[in-house]
Motif scaffolding. Structure first.
Motif, PDB file in Angstrom:
ATOM      1  N   GLY A   1       5.351 -28.174 -40.263  1.00  8.01           N
ATOM      2  CA  GLY A   1       5.345 -27.972 -38.828  1.00  8.01           C
ATOM      3  C   GLY A   1       4.076 -28.490 -38.182  1.00  8.01           C
ATOM      4  O   GLY A   1       3.206 -29.072 -38.825  1.00  8.01           O
ATOM      5  N   ALA A   2       3.961 -28.253 -36.890  1.00 11.38           N
ATOM      6  CA  ALA A   2       2.824 -28.762 -36.106  1.00 11.38           C
ATOM      7  C   ALA A   2       2.148 -27.593 -35.393  1.00 11.38           C
ATOM      8  O   ALA A   2       2.008 -27.575 -34.177  1.00 11.38           O
ATOM      9  CB  ALA A   2       3.310 -29.799 -35.097  1.00 11.38           C
ATOM     10  N   ASP A   3       1.735 -26.606 -36.183  1.00  5.63           N
ATOM     11  CA  ASP A   3       1.244 -25.355 -35.614  1.00  5.63           C
ATOM     12  C   ASP A   3       0.092 -25.541 -34.632  1.00  5.63           C
ATOM     13  O   ASP A   3       0.106 -24.989 -33.528  1.00  5.63           O
ATOM     14  CB  ASP A   3       0.819 -24.402 -36.731  1.00  5.63           C
ATOM     15  N   GLU A   4      -0.925 -26.286 -35.048  1.00  4.09           N
ATOM     16  CA  GLU A   4      -2.115 -26.425 -34.202  1.00  4.09           C
ATOM     17  C   GLU A   4      -1.760 -27.040 -32.850  1.00  4.09           C
ATOM     18  O   GLU A   4      -2.226 -26.587 -31.803  1.00  4.09           O
ATOM     19  CB  GLU A   4      -3.157 -27.282 -34.916  1.00  4.09           C
ATOM     20  N   ALA A   5      -0.925 -28.048 -32.859  1.00  2.00           N
ATOM     21  CA  ALA A   5      -0.528 -28.706 -31.610  1.00  2.00           C
ATOM     22  C   ALA A   5       0.369 -27.808 -30.768  1.00  2.00           C
ATOM     23  O   ALA A   5       0.299 -27.832 -29.527  1.00  2.00           O
ATOM     24  CB  ALA A   5       0.179 -30.021 -31.919  1.00  2.00           C
ATOM     25  N   LEU A   6       1.216 -27.007 -31.408  1.00  2.00           N
ATOM     26  CA  LEU A   6       2.106 -26.107 -30.665  1.00  2.00           C
ATOM     27  C   LEU A   6       1.329 -25.087 -29.839  1.00  2.00           C
ATOM     28  O   LEU A   6       1.779 -24.665 -28.775  1.00  2.00           O
ATOM     29  CB  LEU A   6       3.027 -25.363 -31.633  1.00  2.00           C
TER      30      LEU A   6
END
Length: 255
Positions: A22-27
């Motif tokens: 996933g793309a947690d930091e960007a989310l």
């Protein structure tokens, strides 16, 4: 306009060990609440701790995302757990995440079951009550679930606060039920279409149904699947689009 305010929630912390997912930091730039995997379908102690710390730093509300013990199937395959086993599973997983949240000086706010567990609790009152009972025993946590689901019914029967959830990136049948992932059109990949569905839910409480017609979808929160390709970009587009349409994006007011 149906909703002056709506929450943007993403599944979060679904990597484990050496595997990022996933793309947690960007989310975190777009979402207002997160449902963190609790170590069974995904996640592990290190990922849980880091996810909690990231959310607190970004002022994103923290919830738990417990699922079945099924890493290979990512928690999306049905399992024959009894209601009592579901209660124990949810208590075990959410209690672990709650410990990390407290250690970091935060507060766990909600439970949103993951995958097959979410769907089973949507249709089985017995299993829904098991999740609600765990939420009550963990301090009266809020329950996230679909409008009309047994999960919200069970939570309300125990006096728990509930948040109705809609999906910007999933297809619905005309009766308002989610289409299974094996159904053509069940998962929306086109960012423009995802945005249009998010706007339709927030502004009109309806979506275009699979097979034609409209489905009623009332929602206080929109789920964004953080594991999908382009999830962070889609989240940013949805937030910008909602705000441009006059919808305030904010976490629910928790009691």
């Amino acid at each position: 306009m149906q909703n002056a305010t709506i929450d943007l929630n993403a599944d979060f912390g679904e990597g484990y060990g050496a595997y990022s997912f996933g793309a947690d930091e960007a989310l975190l730039k777009s979402i207002t609440s997160a449902s963190i995997a609790c170590g069974w379908h995904a996640g592990d102690p290190r990922t849980m701790r880091e996810s909690v710390e990231r959310c607190l730093k970004a002022n994103v509300v923290i919830g738990a995302h417990p699922g079945y013990p099924d890493r290979q199937g990512f928690g999306r395959r049905p399992m024959g757990l009894t209601a009592e086993e579901v209660y124990e599973a949810v208590l075990y997983q959410v209690g672990a995440l709650q410990a990390f949240v407290r250690a970091a000086g935060g507060q766990l706010r909600h439970i949103k079951p993951h995958g097959a567990l979410y769907h089973q609790c949507g249709s089985s009152l017995e299993h829904a009550l098991a999740v609600a009972r765990a939420a009550a025993d963990l301090g009266g946590l809020t329950i996230y679930g679909q409008t009309g689901s047994k999960l919200l019914e069970a939570a309300a029967s125990l006096g728990l606060p509930v948040i109705a959830e809609g999906f910007a990136d999933r297809g619905y049948f005309s009766d308002g039920s989610l289409a299974g992932r094996d159904v053509p059109g069940a998962v929306l990949h086109d960012p423009d279409r995802v945005l249009q569905q998010a706007l339709s839910i927030a502004l009109r409480s309806e979506v275009i149904a699979i097979g034609g017609g409209m489905a009623t979808v009332r929602a206080d929160t929109l789920c964004l699947h953080g594991d999908g390709p382009g999830a962070a970009e889609a989240a940013g587009m949805i937030r910008t689009g909602l705000e441009a349409a006059g919808v305030s994006v904010a976490a629910p007011r928790f009691t």
